[in-house]
Design a protein around this motif. Structure first.
Motif, PDB file in Angstrom:
ATOM      1  N   MET A 111      -2.939  -2.527   9.948  1.00 34.66           N
ATOM      2  CA  MET A 111      -1.800  -1.632   9.729  1.00 34.66           C
ATOM      3  C   MET A 111      -1.964  -0.913   8.395  1.00 34.66           C
ATOM      4  O   MET A 111      -2.371  -1.517   7.400  1.00 34.66           O
ATOM      5  CB  MET A 111      -0.488  -2.435   9.739  1.00 34.66           C
ATOM      6  CG  MET A 111       0.756  -1.555   9.527  1.00 34.66           C
ATOM      7  SD  MET A 111       2.278  -2.518   9.541  1.00 34.66           S
ATOM      8  CE  MET A 111       2.280  -3.070  11.251  1.00 34.66           C
ATOM      9  N   THR A 112      -1.646   0.385   8.351  1.00 38.71           N
ATOM     10  CA  THR A 112      -1.755   1.156   7.130  1.00 38.71           C
ATOM     11  C   THR A 112      -0.713   0.705   6.111  1.00 38.71           C
ATOM     12  O   THR A 112       0.451   0.485   6.442  1.00 38.71           O
ATOM     13  CB  THR A 112      -1.546   2.653   7.418  1.00 38.71           C
ATOM     14  OG1 THR A 112      -2.512   3.079   8.370  1.00 38.71           O
ATOM     15  CG2 THR A 112      -1.687   3.484   6.144  1.00 38.71           C
ATOM     16  N   THR A 113      -1.163   0.548   4.869  1.00 41.97           N
ATOM     17  CA  THR A 113      -0.233   0.234   3.781  1.00 41.97           C
ATOM     18  C   THR A 113      -0.080   1.456   2.882  1.00 41.97           C
ATOM     19  O   THR A 113      -0.902   2.363   2.900  1.00 41.97           O
ATOM     20  CB  THR A 113      -0.729  -0.951   2.957  1.00 41.97           C
ATOM     21  OG1 THR A 113      -2.027  -0.635   2.414  1.00 41.97           O
ATOM     22  CG2 THR A 113      -0.836  -2.201   3.813  1.00 41.97           C
TER      23      THR A 113
END
Length: 423
Positions: A1-3
């Motif tokens: 998941m992109t942070t």
């Protein structure tokens, strides 16, 4: 998941260190309030032309650093890079200059400049500012400077100095401009700097490059070319500062980064910050209101960097903020006890006490650890047996001393204990 990460060049302040930031900001604004300045909340963005005209087309702020974009109505707007132009627009638009003068206002909040981020230089910077508009009085100049100085002293800072000069007025600036241009045109300057000589030669004196500063060693100085009126004004400002006990050093080569300054000009410098040593500054701007379409009234003000003042406090090892999140921490042991402590917490908050509770059904050990971490002075421990007995345990977290207090008297007992702890 992109942070996700915070934007580059934007400092964040969060507990517990955010307490220092709040303390610095509030200390600086308090000095303005004590001097009779009223608060103004400014828009975060304005019409781009306001800053182009008010700050100056030749400044680096306008030419290189503004966050400018077209909104959905295809209007050019800019995130505010400084506060004075916005304050002047507010004064003109709302006819504040039609009442008692001077109009004395202060503000605080974020400002935006697209710069190469480094320690003390941010793309979102926090400032506190004041503006006193409508009266050309050297005593008012001195008051503005003294308000800033009082703010730094109230923080406990000692390692800073106030640099002061005069940039002249409309009667002596034109002749000085010609004299300065004649000097600068003889120097081996690069093309961009030569263009600046023709547009605004005073800006060349603000060049930070060592090789250019060496060439400027014999440049004519504004303080040597002041009109009689401008010189008299400057001498009176210095006299008032001496009367107020505000120490300063004269820096005849100082040039502020904005075009609107005239007469009194000043900067607070802290050498403990390295290259970004300026922690605040300002000056008089006699033609700005007329330039923005208002009356030909003068003004004087400052902008103080909250971020840099905080860095200066840290450089001097000063603890300026209250790291404690609360004064009292409630420790409920059971659901019935929690319900009663929620009410007690509400009563204490209504009395001006900062209160937090242990939520989530923690046991005694975990709740007391949370109490210690909160920085609270006292813990209120309430269990089922205490409820039955109509009592509560009031524990001083520093000494670990504990005493039993009737539930009906707990608010009064806490207020008394906090008062004794503060004495």
């Amino acid at each position: 998941m992109t942070t996700f990460s915070a934007p580059k060049g934007v400092p964040e302040y969060f507990p517990p260190s955010s307490a220092d930031f709040v303390a610095v900001r509030d200390t600086l604004t308090e000095q303005a309030r004590l001097a009779g300045y009223g608060y103004v909340e400014l828009p975060i963005f304005e019409d781009t032309a306001l800053f182009a005209r008010g700050v100056g087309e030749s400044t680096d702020v306008v030419r290189k650093e503004m966050y400018t974009f077209a909104d959905r109505g295809d209007r050019s707007v800019t995130l505010r890079p400084e506060g004075t132009a916005g304050v002047m627009r507010t004064v003109i638009e709302n006819n504040l200059d039609r009442g008692q003068l001077p109009v004395k206002l202060y503000y605080s909040g974020p400002f935006f400049r697209y710069e190469r981020p480094q320690a003390g230089r941010y793309r979102q910077l926090q400032q506190v500012g004041v503006e006193a508009i409508g009266v050309d009085d050297p005593a008012l100049d001195a008051e503005v400077i003294a308000v800033a100085d009082a703010g730094y002293r109230a923080l406990g800072l000692t390692g800073y100095r106030l640099e002061l000069t005069s940039l002249g007025d409309s009667t002596c600036r034109p002749d000085y401009r010609v004299k300065l241009q004649e000097f600068l045109r003889k120097l081996p300057l690069d093309e961009d700097t030569r263009a600046r000589v023709e547009l605004n030669p005073l800006r060349v004196l603000d060049d930070k490059r060592a090789e250019v500063r060496e060439l400027l060693a014999d440049a004519p100085l504004m303080v040597d070319n002041l009109s009689e009126e401008a010189r008299a004004h400057y001498e009176q400002v210095k006299g008032y500062l001496n009367d107020l006990g505000v120490k300063f050093v004269e820096n005849p080569r100082m040039v502020r980064g904005l075009d609107y300054y005239t007469k009194t000009t000043f900067e607070f410098v802290h050498d403990g910050l390295g290259a970004q040593s300026g922690i605040g500054g300002g000056g008089r701007y006699d033609g700005l209101m007329a330039e923005l379409g208002g009356q030909p009234l003068s003004g004087v003000g400052f902008g103080l960097g909250v971020d840099r003042a905080l860095l200066a406090c840290r450089a001097e090892g000063l603890d300026v903020g209250d790291q404690a999140r609360c004064d009292v921490f409630g420790v409920p042991l059971g659901e019935a006890a929690k319900a009663r402590l929620v009410t007690i917490a509400g009563d204490l908050r209504a009395a001006g006490v900062r209160v937090d509770l242990a939520y989530g059904g923690r046991g005694l050990k975990g709740a007391m650890t949370a109490a210690d971490r909160s920085g609270a002075r006292f813990a209120i421990v309430l269990g089922e047996r205490d409820l039955e007995a109509g009592t509560v345990q009031l524990k001083e977290l520093g000494s670990r001393e504990q005493r039993e207090v009737p539930l009906s008297d707990v608010v009064a007992a806490v207020l008394e204990s906090l008062g004794a702890a503060q004495r």
